[in-house]
Design a protein around this motif. Structure first.
Motif, PDB file in Angstrom:
ATOM      1  N   ALA A  21      21.206  24.754 -14.673  1.00 55.22           N
ATOM      2  CA  ALA A  21      20.548  24.074 -15.800  1.00 55.22           C
ATOM      3  C   ALA A  21      21.572  23.685 -16.859  1.00 55.22           C
ATOM      4  O   ALA A  21      21.491  22.593 -17.439  1.00 55.22           O
ATOM      5  CB  ALA A  21      19.469  24.969 -16.404  1.00 55.22           C
ATOM      6  N   ALA A  22      22.546  24.552 -17.109  1.00 52.66           N
ATOM      7  CA  ALA A  22      23.588  24.246 -18.093  1.00 52.66           C
ATOM      8  C   ALA A  22      24.437  23.068 -17.638  1.00 52.66           C
ATOM      9  O   ALA A  22      24.783  22.190 -18.441  1.00 52.66           O
ATOM     10  CB  ALA A  22      24.461  25.474 -18.340  1.00 52.66           C
ATOM     11  N   TYR A  23      24.764  23.016 -16.347  1.00 51.84           N
ATOM     12  CA  TYR A  23      25.544  21.888 -15.828  1.00 51.84           C
ATOM     13  C   TYR A  23      24.749  20.586 -15.905  1.00 51.84           C
ATOM     14  O   TYR A  23      25.298  19.536 -16.257  1.00 51.84           O
ATOM     15  CB  TYR A  23      25.985  22.140 -14.384  1.00 51.84           C
ATOM     16  CG  TYR A  23      27.098  23.144 -14.245  1.00 51.84           C
ATOM     17  CD1 TYR A  23      27.985  23.411 -15.279  1.00 51.84           C
ATOM     18  CD2 TYR A  23      27.272  23.848 -13.062  1.00 51.84           C
ATOM     19  CE1 TYR A  23      29.003  24.329 -15.145  1.00 51.84           C
ATOM     20  CE2 TYR A  23      28.297  24.769 -12.915  1.00 51.84           C
ATOM     21  CZ  TYR A  23      29.155  24.998 -13.956  1.00 51.84           C
ATOM     22  OH  TYR A  23      30.175  25.913 -13.814  1.00 51.84           O
ATOM     23  N   VAL A  24      23.470  20.641 -15.583  1.00 51.28           N
ATOM     24  CA  VAL A  24      22.623  19.443 -15.667  1.00 51.28           C
ATOM     25  C   VAL A  24      22.539  18.973 -17.119  1.00 51.28           C
ATOM     26  O   VAL A  24      22.691  17.785 -17.409  1.00 51.28           O
ATOM     27  CB  VAL A  24      21.216  19.724 -15.090  1.00 51.28           C
ATOM     28  CG1 VAL A  24      20.240  18.602 -15.428  1.00 51.28           C
ATOM     29  CG2 VAL A  24      21.292  19.928 -13.589  1.00 51.28           C
ATOM     30  N   TYR A  25      22.318  19.915 -18.037  1.00 57.37           N
ATOM     31  CA  TYR A  25      22.221  19.568 -19.458  1.00 57.37           C
ATOM     32  C   TYR A  25      23.548  19.000 -19.967  1.00 57.37           C
ATOM     33  O   TYR A  25      23.556  18.026 -20.720  1.00 57.37           O
ATOM     34  CB  TYR A  25      21.788  20.788 -20.259  1.00 57.37           C
ATOM     35  CG  TYR A  25      21.556  20.525 -21.723  1.00 57.37           C
ATOM     36  CD1 TYR A  25      20.832  19.425 -22.151  1.00 57.37           C
ATOM     37  CD2 TYR A  25      22.063  21.378 -22.693  1.00 57.37           C
ATOM     38  CE1 TYR A  25      20.620  19.178 -23.497  1.00 57.37           C
ATOM     39  CE2 TYR A  25      21.851  21.148 -24.030  1.00 57.37           C
ATOM     40  CZ  TYR A  25      21.125  20.048 -24.426  1.00 57.37           C
ATOM     41  OH  TYR A  25      20.927  19.797 -25.764  1.00 57.37           O
ATOM     42  N   ALA A  26      24.664  19.574 -19.536  1.00 59.11           N
ATOM     43  CA  ALA A  26      25.976  19.051 -19.934  1.00 59.11           C
ATOM     44  C   ALA A  26      26.150  17.626 -19.420  1.00 59.11           C
ATOM     45  O   ALA A  26      26.645  16.751 -20.151  1.00 59.11           O
ATOM     46  CB  ALA A  26      27.093  19.945 -19.404  1.00 59.11           C
ATOM     47  N   GLY A  27      25.739  17.370 -18.197  1.00 57.24           N
ATOM     48  CA  GLY A  27      25.826  16.014 -17.649  1.00 57.24           C
ATOM     49  C   GLY A  27      24.984  15.027 -18.428  1.00 57.24           C
ATOM     50  O   GLY A  27      25.424  13.909 -18.718  1.00 57.24           O
ATOM     51  N   VAL A  28      23.773  15.441 -18.796  1.00 58.32           N
ATOM     52  CA  VAL A  28      22.896  14.571 -19.582  1.00 58.32           C
ATOM     53  C   VAL A  28      23.524  14.278 -20.942  1.00 58.32           C
ATOM     54  O   VAL A  28      23.519  13.131 -21.409  1.00 58.32           O
ATOM     55  CB  VAL A  28      21.500  15.218 -19.739  1.00 58.32           C
ATOM     56  CG1 VAL A  28      20.661  14.486 -20.771  1.00 58.32           C
ATOM     57  CG2 VAL A  28      20.780  15.256 -18.403  1.00 58.32           C
ATOM     58  N   LEU A  29      24.084  15.305 -21.591  1.00 60.51           N
ATOM     59  CA  LEU A  29      24.703  15.104 -22.901  1.00 60.51           C
ATOM     60  C   LEU A  29      25.918  14.175 -22.820  1.00 60.51           C
ATOM     61  O   LEU A  29      26.132  13.357 -23.712  1.00 60.51           O
ATOM     62  CB  LEU A  29      25.104  16.437 -23.521  1.00 60.51           C
ATOM     63  CG  LEU A  29      23.959  17.319 -24.003  1.00 60.51           C
ATOM     64  CD1 LEU A  29      24.498  18.613 -24.600  1.00 60.51           C
ATOM     65  CD2 LEU A  29      23.089  16.601 -25.004  1.00 60.51           C
ATOM     66  N   VAL A  30      26.692  14.299 -21.770  1.00 62.19           N
ATOM     67  CA  VAL A  30      27.859  13.417 -21.607  1.00 62.19           C
ATOM     68  C   VAL A  30      27.395  11.971 -21.427  1.00 62.19           C
ATOM     69  O   VAL A  30      27.949  11.056 -22.051  1.00 62.19           O
ATOM     70  CB  VAL A  30      28.734  13.876 -20.420  1.00 62.19           C
ATOM     71  CG1 VAL A  30      29.745  12.812 -20.028  1.00 62.19           C
ATOM     72  CG2 VAL A  30      29.445  15.172 -20.761  1.00 62.19           C
ATOM     73  N   VAL A  31      26.375  11.754 -20.603  1.00 65.48           N
ATOM     74  CA  VAL A  31      25.856  10.403 -20.407  1.00 65.48           C
ATOM     75  C   VAL A  31      25.310   9.853 -21.720  1.00 65.48           C
ATOM     76  O   VAL A  31      25.559   8.687 -22.064  1.00 65.48           O
ATOM     77  CB  VAL A  31      24.771  10.400 -19.302  1.00 65.48           C
ATOM     78  CG1 VAL A  31      24.016   9.078 -19.262  1.00 65.48           C
ATOM     79  CG2 VAL A  31      25.401  10.685 -17.952  1.00 65.48           C
ATOM     80  N   MET A  32      24.574  10.677 -22.467  1.00 69.17           N
ATOM     81  CA  MET A  32      24.030  10.229 -23.751  1.00 69.17           C
ATOM     82  C   MET A  32      25.146   9.868 -24.723  1.00 69.17           C
ATOM     83  O   MET A  32      25.093   8.819 -25.373  1.00 69.17           O
ATOM     84  CB  MET A  32      23.136  11.321 -24.356  1.00 69.17           C
ATOM     85  CG  MET A  32      21.802  11.488 -23.660  1.00 69.17           C
ATOM     86  SD  MET A  32      20.846  12.891 -24.257  1.00 69.17           S
ATOM     87  CE  MET A  32      20.489  12.402 -25.929  1.00 69.17           C
ATOM     88  N   ALA A  33      26.157  10.722 -24.839  1.00 66.58           N
ATOM     89  CA  ALA A  33      27.250  10.471 -25.786  1.00 66.58           C
ATOM     90  C   ALA A  33      28.014   9.201 -25.415  1.00 66.58           C
ATOM     91  O   ALA A  33      28.328   8.383 -26.286  1.00 66.58           O
ATOM     92  CB  ALA A  33      28.191  11.672 -25.838  1.00 66.58           C
ATOM     93  N   VAL A  34      28.319   9.029 -24.136  1.00 68.51           N
ATOM     94  CA  VAL A  34      29.053   7.832 -23.709  1.00 68.51           C
ATOM     95  C   VAL A  34      28.225   6.578 -23.965  1.00 68.51           C
ATOM     96  O   VAL A  34      28.736   5.571 -24.470  1.00 68.51           O
ATOM     97  CB  VAL A  34      29.465   7.951 -22.228  1.00 68.51           C
ATOM     98  CG1 VAL A  34      29.970   6.620 -21.685  1.00 68.51           C
ATOM     99  CG2 VAL A  34      30.519   9.025 -22.055  1.00 68.51           C
ATOM    100  N   ALA A  35      26.932   6.633 -23.648  1.00 72.22           N
ATOM    101  CA  ALA A  35      26.073   5.462 -23.862  1.00 72.22           C
ATOM    102  C   ALA A  35      25.954   5.132 -25.347  1.00 72.22           C
ATOM    103  O   ALA A  35      25.945   3.954 -25.723  1.00 72.22           O
ATOM    104  CB  ALA A  35      24.688   5.719 -23.262  1.00 72.22           C
TER     105      ALA A  35
END
Length: 157
Positions: A21-35
């Motif tokens: 769950a932490a890895y999935v959340y980290a991936g989502v946050l990275v995508v959000m920040a880059v976008a």
């Protein structure tokens, strides 16, 4: 040489699922920040369209806090070696992001302002403001809470 911060390893996760769950959340946050950073000059006016008190200045502050919190949450979620203070700061940033988006979603729902894009993925990818944004924010809050519980820094291995 004086050393002010000492990096420590993260505690082992409580469960394998909380680590995922932490890895999935980290991936989502990275995508959000880059976008969001991809078109940050348009992201601030988009946040301003929430009719926040203070106008452009508040929108700039909120936009900056959101993006910075998304970036600083990632080291905790990836269990990188960090100083204890930075680990706690990163944990708080991870919880702060969905809380801010939930507040913005409630703001969008409770006003008569017609927003088409919530800004969660910047200005290029549209996530509708309002109820869709609220549901996505609550899902992110669930991931953040699960990750914080599973990787809690104040316990021993």
């Amino acid at each position: 040489m004086i050393q002010f911060a000492h990096a420590t390893m993260a505690a082992n996760p409580r469960t394998k699922e909380s680590k995922i769950a932490a890895y999935v959340y980290a991936g989502v946050l990275v995508v959000m920040a880059v976008a969001q950073l991809f078109s940050f000059e348009k992201f601030i006016p988009l946040i301003e369209s929430y009719w926040l008190p203070g106008g452009y200045g508040t929108a700039s502050l909120v936009a900056g806090i959101v993006v910075i919190a998304e970036v600083f949450a990632v080291p905790y979620l990836l269990r990188m070696p960090l100083s204890p203070l930075m680990r706690w700061f990163s944990l708080v940033c991870g919880l702060l992001v969905p809380i801010i988006w939930t507040i913005l979603a409630i703001s969008a729902i409770s006003t008569t302002n017609a927003l088409h894009n919530s800004g969660m993925l910047g200005t290029k990818i549209v996530i509708p403001a309002g109820w869709t944004q609220l549901f996505v924010s609550i899902a992110l809050l669930g991931l953040a809470t699960w990750s914080a519980w599973g990787l809690w820094p104040a316990r021993k291995n």
